[in-house]
Design an enzyme around this catalytic site. Structure first.
Site, PDB file in Angstrom:
ATOM      1  CG  HIS A   1     -15.616  34.908  15.607  1.00  0.00           C
ATOM      2  ND1 HIS A   1     -16.374  35.622  15.164  1.00  0.00           N
ATOM      3  CD2 HIS A   1     -14.779  34.983  15.062  1.00  0.00           C
ATOM      4  CE1 HIS A   1     -16.128  35.576  13.310  1.00  0.00           C
ATOM      5  NE2 HIS A   1     -15.387  35.857  13.048  1.00  0.00           N
TER       6      HIS A   1
ATOM      7  CG  HIS B   1      -9.902  34.427   5.057  1.00  0.00           C
ATOM      8  ND1 HIS B   1      -9.011  35.195   5.887  1.00  0.00           N
ATOM      9  CD2 HIS B   1     -10.777  34.858   5.525  1.00  0.00           C
ATOM     10  CE1 HIS B   1      -9.533  36.172   7.153  1.00  0.00           C
ATOM     11  NE2 HIS B   1     -11.070  35.019   7.196  1.00  0.00           N
TER      12      HIS B   1
ATOM     13  CD  GLU C   1     -11.322  34.726  11.076  1.00  0.00           C
ATOM     14  OE1 GLU C   1     -12.444  35.199  10.132  1.00  0.00           O
ATOM     15  OE2 GLU C   1     -12.446  35.183  12.391  1.00  0.00           O
TER      16      GLU C   1
ATOM     17  CG  ASP D   1     -12.534  30.550   9.543  1.00  0.00           C
ATOM     18  OD1 ASP D   1     -11.739  31.381   9.688  1.00  0.00           O
ATOM     19  OD2 ASP D   1     -14.078  31.007   8.725  1.00  0.00           O
TER      20      ASP D   1
ATOM     21  CG  HIS E   1     -14.193  38.741   8.381  1.00  0.00           C
ATOM     22  ND1 HIS E   1     -13.666  37.875   8.597  1.00  0.00           N
ATOM     23  CD2 HIS E   1     -14.593  39.965   9.077  1.00  0.00           C
ATOM     24  CE1 HIS E   1     -13.262  37.437  10.087  1.00  0.00           C
ATOM     25  NE2 HIS E   1     -13.756  38.877  10.188  1.00  0.00           N
TER      26      HIS E   1
ATOM     27  CG  ASP F   1     -15.077  34.730   5.613  1.00  0.00           C
ATOM     28  OD1 ASP F   1     -14.584  33.526   5.791  1.00  0.00           O
ATOM     29  OD2 ASP F   1     -14.057  35.282   5.989  1.00  0.00           O
TER      30      ASP F   1
ATOM     31  CE1 TYR G   1     -19.424  33.765   7.188  1.00  0.00           C
ATOM     32  CE2 TYR G   1     -19.225  35.854   5.795  1.00  0.00           C
ATOM     33  CZ  TYR G   1     -19.080  33.899   6.678  1.00  0.00           C
ATOM     34  OH  TYR G   1     -17.643  34.016   6.612  1.00  0.00           O
TER      35      TYR G   1
ATOM     36  CG  HIS H   1     -18.061  30.141   5.959  1.00  0.00           C
ATOM     37  ND1 HIS H   1     -17.542  29.265   7.260  1.00  0.00           N
ATOM     38  CD2 HIS H   1     -16.848  31.021   6.376  1.00  0.00           C
ATOM     39  CE1 HIS H   1     -16.865  30.035   7.696  1.00  0.00           C
ATOM     40  NE2 HIS H   1     -16.237  31.054   6.900  1.00  0.00           N
TER      41      HIS H   1
HETATM   42 FE1  FEO Z   1     -12.833  34.653   8.477  1.00  0.00          FE
HETATM   43 FE2  FEO Z   1     -14.256  32.266   8.024  1.00  0.00          FE
HETATM   44  O1  FEO Z   1     -13.317  33.699   8.421  1.00  0.00           O
END
Ligand code: FEO
Length: 389
Positions: free
Chosen positions: A24, A78, A80, A82, A145, A164, A192, A223
Site C-alpha cells: 500500500h 488482525h 487487515e 494480508d 496497526h 504486525d 516498517y 512479517h
Molecule cells: Fe496491518 Fe500486516 O497488516
C-alpha cells in the site's frame, strides 16, 4: 515443501511474497512474508492466515503436517487482508473451525470483510483459551496497526505471536533471526515501524510495556523473520522507536526544477556540517517517500525545499508532506526553502505546511529569486551554521 518448526508441534505455515515491491504505497525492496503458525494440540489451531493469493501455499504447508479440515481454531490477530485474506479458503476446508477474534473491532471487521456465516468467538483483552497442553492468552494492542489488533501469547512455550508488531518486510528462504543478516532485518524493522506504526507511538509504547511483562523466548511476528536469539534486542529497539526522542540529525528533503533549489539544499547541508550536525539529503525525484520516512523517524531537523511551479509547491513535495501528515512525526524542528520566479508566496505556503505537520519553525523560509549567486549560497551556509542547534 520444507516443514519449518518453531517448537515440537508448532510450525510456520506462511507464505513468502518474493516479488512484492509496493505494500500500500510503501516500497518493499526486499519482498515480504505473511507468516501464519500452526499449533498441534488437543485443539488444532491456526494463528493468522496469509494474503488471499497465497491461500494455496498456506493450505499446502498445513497439509504437509495435518489435514486442514481438522483445524479447530483460527486465531485472527488482525483483520487487515494480508493476514485475513485466506480465511475464506481455510474455512472452506475447515468447516468446523471457530474464528477467534478481538471483541467488537475484530468481530466487526471480519464480518464486514467475510460475512457473518462463520462461527466466530470474540475474545476480550486478557482472556485465555485452552488448547489442551497449551493455552493462548489474547493481549489487546489497539492501533498496532488497526483498532482490532491483538497479540497472542502462549505461556507454556513462551512464544508471542505478535502479528504486525516487530514485523519487517523481508523475504528469505530462512525463517529465523539467527539464520540471516540481522543488520538488514533491523533496518527493515525500522522502516516498517516508521511507515506503518509511527503515528501510533503512544499505543506502541503501552504495548511494549505489556510485552516486557511477559516471559518471552520467541517472537513470531506475521512479517519477516521469527526472533529466537535477539528477542531482548528487538524489544529494546521497539522501545527506542516509540520513546519520542530524536537524534541530532538533519534531513534536507527537496525537489528542484532547474537546480536552483538544489544548490540551496547543498548549502544548507554545508551549514549543518559546520554546525556539527549530521545531515542527510534526499532529492524527492530520486528517493521514495517511504525510504525518507524511515529517516524522519529519529531525525531532529526536517528541512524541506521546493521550486515554485504554477504558484504552488512541486507535486513531489506535496506528496511527501501529505505522507508525513499521516505519519504524524513528533518533535521535529525545521524550515522551508526554495527558489521562485515571479511570486515567492508558495514558499510561505510550504512553511505553513511544515507547521501543519507540527514542525517547529526555527527560521523563516529561505527564498531566492531565480538562481542563487555564490554570495547568496555562502550566506545561506553561514546562516545555518550560526543557528543554535
Ligand atoms: Fe496491518 Fe500486516 O497488516
Amino acid at each position: 515443501m520444507e516443514i519449518v518448526k518453531l517448537r515440537d508441534d508448532i510450525y510456520y505455515v506462511g507464505a513468502v511474497d518474493w516479488n512484492v515491491r509496493s505494500f500500500h504505497g510503501y516500497t518493499t525492496n526486499r519482498g515480504a512474508t505473511y507468516n501464519a503458525y500452526l499449533i498441534i494440540d488437543e485443539k488444532i489451531t491456526l494463528v493468522d492466515t496469509v494474503k488471499a493469493p497465497f491461500s494455496e501455499e498456506l493450505l499446502n504447508r498445513i497439509s504437509e503436517i495435518i489435514d486442514p479440515a481438522k483445524i479447530d481454531y483460527l486465531v485472527s490477530n488482525h483483520v487487515e487482508m494480508d493476514h485475513s485474506g485466506a480465511i475464506p479458503a481455510v474455512m472452506e476446508v475447515a468447516k468446523n473451525a471457530t474464528i477467534i477474534t478481538s471483541a467488537q473491532s475484530g468481530l466487526k471487521g471480519l464480518q464486514a470483510h467475510y460475512g457473518k456465516d462463520y462461527k466466530y468467538q470474540a475474545v476480550q483483552a486478557g482472556e485465555t483459551l485452552s488448547l489442551g497442553k497449551r493455552s493462548l492468552t489474547f493481549v489487546a494492542t489497539p492501533m498496532l496497526h488497526w483498532p482490532d489488533n491483538m497479540v497472542t501469547y502462549c505461556k507454556e512455550e513462551k512464544i508471542l505471536f505478535s502479528n504486525d508488531a516487530f514485523g519487517q518486510h523481508y523475504a528469505s528462504s530462512k525463517h529465523f533471526d539467527d539464520e540471516v543478516d540481522m543488520a538488514i532485518v533491523m533496518q527493515e524493522m525500522e522502516k516498517y515501524y516508521a511507515n506503518i506504526l509511527m503515528p501510533y507511538g503512544r499505543q506502541a509504547s503501552q504495548a511494549i510495556d505489556i510485552v516486557k511483562s511477559l516471559d518471552i523466548d520467541m517472537i513470531a511476528s506475521s512479517h519477516g523473520v521469527i526472533f529466537r536469539k535477539y528477542v531482548k534486542e528487538v524489544i529494546d529497539k521497539y522501545s527506542y522507536f516509540c520513546n519520542g526522542e530524536n537524534e541530532k540529525r538533519a534531513l534536507v528533503v527537496y525537489d528542484s526544477m532547474w537546480k536552483s533549489t538544489e544548490k540551496m539544499a547543498f548549502s544548507i547541508v554545508e551549514g549543518f556540517k559546520r554546525a556539527g550536525v549530521e545531515c542527510l539529503l534526499f532529492d524527492l525525484k530520486e528517493n521514495h517517500i517511504s525510504d525518507i520516512a524511515t529517516q524522519v523517524l529519529k531525525a531532529e531537523y526536517l528541512v524541506v525545499g521546493t521550486s515554485v511551479l504554477n504558484a504552488n509547491i512541486l507535486p513531489t513535495v506535496g506528496a511527501f508532506l501529505t505522507y508525513m501528515k499521516g505519519l504524524a512525526p513528533k518533535g521535529k524542528k525545521g524550515f522551508a526553502f526554495g527558489s521562485y520566479g515571479w511570486g515567492p508566496q508558495s514558499l510561505s505556503t510550504l512553511q505553513k505546511e511544515l507547521e501543519a505537520i507540527n514542525v517547529e519553525i526555527i527560521k523563516d523560509a529561505i527564498k531566492i529569486n531565480y538562481v542563487p549567486t555564490k554570495e547568496q549560497l555562502r550566506e545561506i551556509e553561514d546562516e545555518i551554521a550560526a543557528i543554535e542547534l
